[in-house]
Each structure stands twice: as structure tokens, then as C-alpha cells.
Write an enzyme that holds these catalytic residues in place. Structure first.
Site, PDB file in Angstrom:
ATOM      1  N   HIS A   1      10.898  45.219 105.805  1.00 41.17           N
ATOM      2  CA  HIS A   1      10.570  43.781 105.903  1.00 41.17           C
ATOM      3  C   HIS A   1       9.763  43.268 104.705  1.00 41.17           C
ATOM      4  O   HIS A   1      10.038  42.184 104.187  1.00 41.17           O
ATOM      5  CB  HIS A   1       9.818  43.527 107.219  1.00 41.17           C
ATOM      6  CG  HIS A   1       9.997  42.147 107.756  1.00 41.17           C
ATOM      7  ND1 HIS A   1      10.099  41.874 109.106  1.00 41.17           N
ATOM      8  CD2 HIS A   1      10.081  40.946 107.136  1.00 41.17           C
ATOM      9  CE1 HIS A   1      10.248  40.563 109.279  1.00 41.17           C
ATOM     10  NE2 HIS A   1      10.239  39.982 108.106  1.00 41.17           N
TER      11      HIS A   1
ATOM     12  N   ILE B   1      21.243  32.762 106.266  1.00 41.12           N
ATOM     13  CA  ILE B   1      21.009  32.977 107.706  1.00 41.12           C
ATOM     14  C   ILE B   1      20.192  31.824 108.283  1.00 41.12           C
ATOM     15  O   ILE B   1      19.061  32.010 108.731  1.00 41.12           O
ATOM     16  CB  ILE B   1      20.291  34.326 107.934  1.00 41.12           C
ATOM     17  CG1 ILE B   1      19.178  34.530 106.881  1.00 41.12           C
ATOM     18  CG2 ILE B   1      21.281  35.481 107.901  1.00 41.12           C
ATOM     19  CD1 ILE B   1      18.261  35.716 107.177  1.00 41.12           C
TER      20      ILE B   1
ATOM     21  N   LEU C   1      17.192  26.710 104.366  1.00 40.98           N
ATOM     22  CA  LEU C   1      17.031  25.249 104.462  1.00 40.98           C
ATOM     23  C   LEU C   1      15.603  24.835 104.128  1.00 40.98           C
ATOM     24  O   LEU C   1      15.202  23.701 104.411  1.00 40.98           O
ATOM     25  CB  LEU C   1      17.383  24.772 105.877  1.00 40.98           C
ATOM     26  CG  LEU C   1      18.813  25.072 106.355  1.00 40.98           C
ATOM     27  CD1 LEU C   1      18.980  24.716 107.834  1.00 40.98           C
ATOM     28  CD2 LEU C   1      19.826  24.303 105.500  1.00 40.98           C
TER      29      LEU C   1
ATOM     30  N   ASN D   1      25.723  23.942 111.062  1.00 39.75           N
ATOM     31  CA  ASN D   1      25.346  24.870 109.995  1.00 39.75           C
ATOM     32  C   ASN D   1      26.438  25.872 109.630  1.00 39.75           C
ATOM     33  O   ASN D   1      26.380  26.473 108.556  1.00 39.75           O
ATOM     34  CB  ASN D   1      24.061  25.619 110.376  1.00 39.75           C
ATOM     35  CG  ASN D   1      22.850  24.699 110.407  1.00 39.75           C
ATOM     36  OD1 ASN D   1      22.901  23.565 109.937  1.00 39.75           O
ATOM     37  ND2 ASN D   1      21.753  25.176 110.989  1.00 39.75           N
TER      38      ASN D   1
ATOM     39  N   ASP E   1      20.499  37.885 112.351  1.00 42.68           N
ATOM     40  CA  ASP E   1      19.355  38.431 111.625  1.00 42.68           C
ATOM     41  C   ASP E   1      18.106  38.360 112.487  1.00 42.68           C
ATOM     42  O   ASP E   1      17.565  37.286 112.742  1.00 42.68           O
ATOM     43  CB  ASP E   1      19.119  37.627 110.337  1.00 42.68           C
ATOM     44  CG  ASP E   1      17.964  38.192 109.518  1.00 42.68           C
ATOM     45  OD1 ASP E   1      18.214  39.114 108.724  1.00 42.68           O
ATOM     46  OD2 ASP E   1      16.812  37.730 109.692  1.00 42.68           O
TER      47      ASP E   1
ATOM     48  N   LYS F   1      18.540  29.094 110.677  1.00 37.16           N
ATOM     49  CA  LYS F   1      18.077  29.186 112.063  1.00 37.16           C
ATOM     50  C   LYS F   1      18.081  27.809 112.714  1.00 37.16           C
ATOM     51  O   LYS F   1      17.657  26.811 112.103  1.00 37.16           O
ATOM     52  CB  LYS F   1      16.663  29.764 112.085  1.00 37.16           C
ATOM     53  CG  LYS F   1      15.988  29.725 113.439  1.00 37.16           C
ATOM     54  CD  LYS F   1      14.768  28.841 113.428  1.00 37.16           C
ATOM     55  CE  LYS F   1      14.356  28.414 114.807  1.00 37.16           C
ATOM     56  NZ  LYS F   1      13.246  27.461 114.767  1.00 37.16           N
ATOM     57  N   SER F   2      18.535  27.744 113.950  1.00 36.18           N
ATOM     58  CA  SER F   2      18.369  26.554 114.777  1.00 36.18           C
ATOM     59  C   SER F   2      18.524  26.991 116.218  1.00 36.18           C
ATOM     60  O   SER F   2      19.238  27.955 116.498  1.00 36.18           O
ATOM     61  CB  SER F   2      19.420  25.494 114.446  1.00 36.18           C
ATOM     62  OG  SER F   2      19.311  24.430 115.365  1.00 36.18           O
ATOM     63  N   VAL F   3      17.850  26.291 117.135  1.00 36.53           N
ATOM     64  CA  VAL F   3      18.081  26.563 118.559  1.00 36.53           C
ATOM     65  C   VAL F   3      18.825  25.388 119.199  1.00 36.53           C
ATOM     66  O   VAL F   3      19.060  25.382 120.403  1.00 36.53           O
ATOM     67  CB  VAL F   3      16.760  26.846 119.313  1.00 36.53           C
ATOM     68  CG1 VAL F   3      16.140  28.146 118.827  1.00 36.53           C
ATOM     69  CG2 VAL F   3      15.782  25.687 119.182  1.00 36.53           C
TER      70      VAL F   3
ATOM     71  N   ARG G   1      23.238  21.580 115.908  1.00 37.70           N
ATOM     72  CA  ARG G   1      22.888  22.051 114.561  1.00 37.70           C
ATOM     73  C   ARG G   1      23.441  23.442 114.294  1.00 37.70           C
ATOM     74  O   ARG G   1      23.819  23.763 113.164  1.00 37.70           O
ATOM     75  CB  ARG G   1      21.372  22.064 114.389  1.00 37.70           C
ATOM     76  CG  ARG G   1      20.788  20.670 114.254  1.00 37.70           C
ATOM     77  CD  ARG G   1      19.280  20.748 114.197  1.00 37.70           C
ATOM     78  NE  ARG G   1      18.683  19.491 113.796  1.00 37.70           N
ATOM     79  CZ  ARG G   1      17.369  19.288 113.737  1.00 37.70           C
ATOM     80  NH1 ARG G   1      16.525  20.282 114.045  1.00 37.70           N
ATOM     81  NH2 ARG G   1      16.886  18.134 113.360  1.00 37.70           N
TER      82      ARG G   1
ATOM     83  N   TYR H   1       9.769  39.963 115.248  1.00 41.45           N
ATOM     84  CA  TYR H   1      10.123  38.687 115.880  1.00 41.45           C
ATOM     85  C   TYR H   1       9.992  38.751 117.409  1.00 41.45           C
ATOM     86  O   TYR H   1       9.941  37.715 118.073  1.00 41.45           O
ATOM     87  CB  TYR H   1      11.555  38.241 115.530  1.00 41.45           C
ATOM     88  CG  TYR H   1      11.829  37.991 114.060  1.00 41.45           C
ATOM     89  CD1 TYR H   1      10.801  37.963 113.124  1.00 41.45           C
ATOM     90  CD2 TYR H   1      13.129  37.775 113.606  1.00 41.45           C
ATOM     91  CE1 TYR H   1      11.073  37.746 111.774  1.00 41.45           C
ATOM     92  CE2 TYR H   1      13.393  37.552 112.275  1.00 41.45           C
ATOM     93  CZ  TYR H   1      12.370  37.544 111.355  1.00 41.45           C
ATOM     94  OH  TYR H   1      12.649  37.326 110.025  1.00 41.45           O
TER      95      TYR H   1
END
Ligand code: NAD
Length: 276
Positions: A108, A229, A190, A241, A45, A231-233, A237, A50
Site C-alpha cells: 500500500h 478506479i 477524479l 463512470n 480495488d 469510486k462512487s456509491v 454515477r 479499507y
């Protein structure tokens, strides 16, 4: 992939869990999406605003995953609403992603004061009819916006992506979507990882199932039928997830999480949000 599909109202299958890349700079997004694809995610996503459609596209191209096994979502930014501007913005997003078709395109934000979302969606319908997008939908639309959209167009949105987490459970919106056959997709599932993952009730449920708070919250969404959806970098994690399909919350767990609803947004109110 271990992620089950959600069947959208046009028969298209969308993974019920995907990977979000908001607030991730282009280069970092490339690394994070690459990690996500290696880990087994097949849905990504992103959004024009972004600024990471190119990095996302590079990671997709390098992944070796077959295009038909991927589900890519991007979103039309506010300043590009209107029929002709939408057609141009779509071409730009697709070029940045390096794709020749998109799986899901979302408006959006509704920006109701500008009065352009019906015309914008008519351009989405044309792109869909031309075979350039497999499914079209909305983000941040309130039921009143969806009502007006549905009255003025012919393709019911496949998805409405809205802020949704245990502190903002969105009962009225979810019910309206279900009546109309629109899938509910949760953004910030989250709660942006802030206070929500420290709530004692969530920690306790996690201990009971030997899972992390993030896994408990994501599993709650899955059992409600939401598309998520997270998110983590962080690679550990990113893996954590997606590992939410091998345990089940019981009715007591679900009731304890239902009790956490505060009806309070982290993000802007779609009725008044008007930037870009
Ligand atoms: P999120 O709820 O997915 O939370 C992400 C944050 O939670 C991370 O930055 C990290 O700090 C923390 N986190 C993630 N995994 C964790 C784990 N396992 N353990 C502990 N902490 C963890 O928030 P988000 O990024 O706002 O939302 C997810 C995606 O939704 C976005 O990336 C974007 O794709 C989409 N989104 C869409 C809109 C919209 O207007 N349509 C708005 C916001 C977000």
C-alpha cells in the site's frame, strides 16, 4: 464487458477501468460492488485498511460472475510489512474476500524509513510463484523506491498505483514506469470529485462531446494509457463512470487538460507518510 484490457508485463490482462471502494463501510461496499458488477465493472480495488474486504467478497460471491472474469485487487497494510507478517496478512485478506486466489496484490505504501519493502515484496514473489496471486505490484512508490525494489528482487512490479489526476499529472513517474514496463494505475482519478469537476475547461470539453466532467476526466486517463478506479456509491454515477469507451478526446481537448497540471497532491507524500 465494454472495458478494454491493459496487458500487464507478465501477460495478465487487467481491465483498464475498475471500481474503487476507499471510505465505503463494509455493508455499503457490498451494495456498491453489487451495483458495479451489475453495471459491467469486472475489476474491484480494495485494501485491508479499507475494512470492506468482507462486503466486497459477499458481493462478488452473490454476483454470479465467473471468477475468471473478475479482477480483484487488495493491498497489504503498513503494519503488516515484513516477510512473515505479509504471508499472514495475505491469508487474512484472501479469507475475508472469500477467494482462493487474488489477481493483484499491492504494497500500500513504501514507508522508506522502515526499510521493509524489499522483504515484503519477497513474500509477494513467493505468493506469486505459488500461484496464489496472478500479478504483484506497489502503490505510492516513488521512482527511487521502485529502483531499490527492482535492484533487490526478481519480479518487476506489474503495476504502481499512485495519486494521479489532471491537477497532479505525474509526468516523471509515468515516464519511469513506462521505461520499466510497469503499468500506471491512477488513484483518486477524479481528484476525489472536488474542485476538478468544476473546472471550466473540463465542463466545456464535456459540453462539446455531450459528456459529464467526470467522463471527460476518465476518458483523458484512458487515452493516456492509465488504469483508473473511480469510486462512487451512487448507481447513476457508477454507470456514468464506465461509459467512457464510446467517444474520443481530440488533441485540442487533451492539450487543454494537460494545461491544468498543478503538481499538487491531495493525499500524503509517499517519501514521508508513515502511519499504521
Ligand atoms: P475519486 O477520484 O474516484 O473520486 C470519488 C468521488 O468523486 C466520489 O466520492 C464522489 O464524491 C465523486 N464522484 C464520483 N463519480 C462522480 C461523477 N460521475 N460525478 C460527480 N462526482 C463524482 O476518489 P477516490 O475514491 O479517492 O479514489 C478512487 C479509488 O482509488 C479509491 O476508492 C481507492 O480504491 C483508490 N485509492 C487508493 C489509494 C492508495 O493509497 N493506493 C488512495 C486513495 C484512493
Amino acid at each position: 464487458s465494454t472495458v478494454p484490457p491493459k496487458i500487464l508485463n507478465n501477460g495478465v490482462e487487467m481491465p483498464q477501468l475498475g471500481f474503487g471502494v476507499w471510505q465505503v463501510p463494509d455493508d455499503e461496499a457490498e451494495r456498491a460492488v453489487a451495483t458495479a458488477l451489475e453495471t459491467g465493472y469486472r475489476s474491484i480495488d480494495t485494501a485491508a485498511i479499507y475494512g470492506n474486504e468482507e462486503g466486497t467478497g459477499r458481493a462478488i460471491a452473490a454476483s454470479g460472475v465467473a471468477r475468471e472474469d473478475l479482477f480483484v485487487t487488495t493491498k497489504l497494510w503498513n503494519g503488516d510489512q515484513g516477510y512473515d507478517a505479509t504471508l499472514r496478512a495475505f491469508d487474512e485478506s484472501l479469507a475475508k474476500l472469500g477467494l482462493d486466489y487474488l489477481d493483484l496484490y499491492l504494497i500500500h505504501w513504501p514507508l522508506p524509513a522502515r526499510g521493509k519493502y524489499v522483504d515484503t515484496y519477497k513474500a509477494f514473489e513467493k505468493l506469486h510463484a505459488d500461484g496464489r496471486i496472478r500479478a504483484i505490484g506497489t502503490s505510492n512508490f516513488l521512482p527511487e523506491h521502485l529502483q531499490r525494489l527492482i535492484a533487490g528482487t526478481s519480479v518487476i512490479p506489474a503495476v504502481n498505483q499512485i495519486e494521479l489526476h489532471p491537477h497532479l499529472q505525474q509526468h516523471a513517474a509515468r515516464e519511469y514506469h513506462a521505461e520499466q514496463g510497469i503499468a500506471t494505475e491512477a488513484w483518486s482519478p477524479l481528484g476525489q470529485g472536488k474542485g476538478l469537476l468544476e473546472v471550466p475547461a473540463i465542463i466545456a470539453i464535456g459540453q462539446k462531446h455531450n459528456r459529464t466532467p467526470a467522463q471527460v476526466v476518465l476518458r483523458w486517463h484512458i487515452q493516456l494509457g492509465n488504469i483508473v478506479i473511480p469510486k462512487s456509491v451512487t448507481p447513476s454515477r457508477i454507470r456514468e463512470n464506465i461509459e467512457v469507451f464510446d467517444f474520443i478526446l481530440d488533441t485540442e481537448d487533451l492539450a487543454a487538460i494537460s494545461a491544468l497540471n498543478e503538481g499538487r497532491r491531495i493525499g500524503p507524500d509517499p517519501a514521508t507518510f508513515d502511519v499504521g
